[in-house]
Design a protein around this motif. Structure first.
Motif, short mmCIF file in Angstrom:
data_model
loop_
_atom_site.label_atom_id
_atom_site.label_comp_id
_atom_site.label_asym_id
_atom_site.label_seq_id
_atom_site.Cartn_x
_atom_site.Cartn_y
_atom_site.Cartn_z
N ASP A 92 -9.92 -3.35 -16.17
CA ASP A 92 -9.75 -4.80 -16.30
C ASP A 92 -8.71 -5.13 -17.35
O ASP A 92 -7.89 -6.02 -17.17
CB ASP A 92 -11.07 -5.46 -16.66
N GLU A 93 -8.78 -4.41 -18.46
CA GLU A 93 -7.82 -4.59 -19.54
C GLU A 93 -7.15 -3.25 -19.81
O GLU A 93 -7.80 -2.21 -19.78
CB GLU A 93 -8.50 -5.11 -20.79
N VAL A 94 -5.88 -3.29 -20.09
CA VAL A 94 -5.11 -2.08 -20.34
C VAL A 94 -5.09 -1.81 -21.84
O VAL A 94 -4.57 -2.62 -22.62
CB VAL A 94 -3.67 -2.21 -19.81
N SER A 95 -5.66 -0.70 -22.23
CA SER A 95 -5.67 -0.33 -23.65
C SER A 95 -4.25 0.05 -24.08
O SER A 95 -3.41 0.42 -23.24
CB SER A 95 -6.62 0.84 -23.88
N PRO A 96 -3.98 0.01 -25.37
CA PRO A 96 -2.66 0.41 -25.86
C PRO A 96 -2.30 1.85 -25.44
O PRO A 96 -1.14 2.14 -25.17
CB PRO A 96 -2.78 0.29 -27.38
N GLU A 97 -3.29 2.71 -25.35
CA GLU A 97 -3.05 4.10 -24.96
C GLU A 97 -2.58 4.23 -23.51
O GLU A 97 -1.87 5.16 -23.17
CB GLU A 97 -4.31 4.95 -25.17
N LEU A 98 -3.01 3.30 -22.65
CA LEU A 98 -2.66 3.36 -21.23
C LEU A 98 -1.52 2.42 -20.84
O LEU A 98 -1.09 2.42 -19.70
CB LEU A 98 -3.89 3.06 -20.37
N ARG A 99 -1.03 1.65 -21.78
CA ARG A 99 -0.01 0.65 -21.43
C ARG A 99 1.24 1.28 -20.81
O ARG A 99 1.75 0.78 -19.81
CB ARG A 99 0.37 -0.20 -22.63
N SER A 100 1.73 2.36 -21.37
CA SER A 100 2.95 2.96 -20.82
C SER A 100 2.72 3.48 -19.41
O SER A 100 3.60 3.38 -18.55
CB SER A 100 3.49 4.06 -21.73
N LYS A 101 1.53 4.00 -19.13
CA LYS A 101 1.19 4.44 -17.76
C LYS A 101 1.13 3.25 -16.82
O LYS A 101 1.63 3.31 -15.70
CB LYS A 101 -0.16 5.17 -17.76
N ALA A 102 0.49 2.17 -17.25
CA ALA A 102 0.38 0.96 -16.42
C ALA A 102 1.77 0.41 -16.10
O ALA A 102 2.05 0.03 -14.96
CB ALA A 102 -0.46 -0.09 -17.12
N GLY A 110 0.78 -1.24 0.00
CA GLY A 110 0.00 0.00 0.00
C GLY A 110 0.81 1.28 0.00
O GLY A 110 0.37 2.29 0.55
N HIS A 111 1.97 1.28 -0.63
CA HIS A 111 2.81 2.48 -0.69
C HIS A 111 2.16 3.59 -1.52
O HIS A 111 2.36 4.76 -1.24
CB HIS A 111 4.19 2.16 -1.24
N GLY A 112 1.44 3.21 -2.57
CA GLY A 112 0.74 4.20 -3.39
C GLY A 112 1.55 4.84 -4.49
O GLY A 112 1.08 5.75 -5.15
N LEU A 113 2.77 4.37 -4.71
CA LEU A 113 3.59 4.94 -5.78
C LEU A 113 2.98 4.67 -7.15
O LEU A 113 3.08 5.50 -8.06
CB LEU A 113 5.01 4.42 -5.70
N CYS A 114 2.34 3.53 -7.30
CA CYS A 114 1.68 3.20 -8.58
C CYS A 114 0.54 4.19 -8.84
O CYS A 114 0.37 4.65 -9.97
CB CYS A 114 1.17 1.77 -8.58
N GLU A 115 -0.20 4.52 -7.81
CA GLU A 115 -1.29 5.48 -7.95
C GLU A 115 -0.75 6.86 -8.33
O GLU A 115 -1.33 7.56 -9.17
CB GLU A 115 -2.10 5.57 -6.67
N ASP A 116 0.36 7.24 -7.74
CA ASP A 116 0.99 8.52 -8.10
C ASP A 116 1.38 8.54 -9.58
O ASP A 116 1.23 9.56 -10.25
CB ASP A 116 2.23 8.79 -7.25
N ALA A 117 1.89 7.42 -10.07
CA ALA A 117 2.36 7.35 -11.46
C ALA A 117 1.22 7.23 -12.46
O ALA A 117 1.32 7.75 -13.57
CB ALA A 117 3.31 6.16 -11.62
N ALA A 118 0.14 6.56 -12.07
CA ALA A 118 -0.97 6.31 -13.01
C ALA A 118 -2.31 6.26 -12.28
O ALA A 118 -2.90 5.19 -12.11
CB ALA A 118 -0.72 5.01 -13.76
N PRO A 119 -2.82 7.42 -11.84
CA PRO A 119 -4.06 7.43 -11.08
C PRO A 119 -5.29 6.99 -11.87
O PRO A 119 -6.31 6.66 -11.27
CB PRO A 119 -4.19 8.89 -10.63
#
Length: 64
Positions: free
Chosen positions: A38-48, A13-22
């Motif tokens: 549920d699925e990561v679109s190509p547009e969001l892949r780099s954020k994920a 629960g550090h939340g660094l992932c949320e900071d990077a890709a809310p």
């Protein structure tokens, strides 16, 4: 499309992932990680992937 694998046992629960890709990751009131997609679109892949990379306990992976 890709999806995110979350190892809930590892997540602290550090939340660094949320900071990077809310738009993809969110910590709830109990500091439990929620995946907002549920699925990561190509547009969001780099954020994920950015959110997964900053996880200090390697609890996230983006897979095809």
């Amino acid at each position: 499309m890709s999806h995110i694998q979350l190892d809930r046992d590892r997540c602290e629960g550090h939340g660094l992932c949320e900071d990077a890709a809310p738009e993809i990751y969110r910590l709830d009131d109990d500091c439990e990680l929620e995946l907002l997609v549920d699925e990561v679109s190509p547009e969001l892949r780099s954020k994920a992937e950015a959110g997964a990379r900053v996880c200090p306990v390697a609890a996230l992976r983006v897979v095809s």
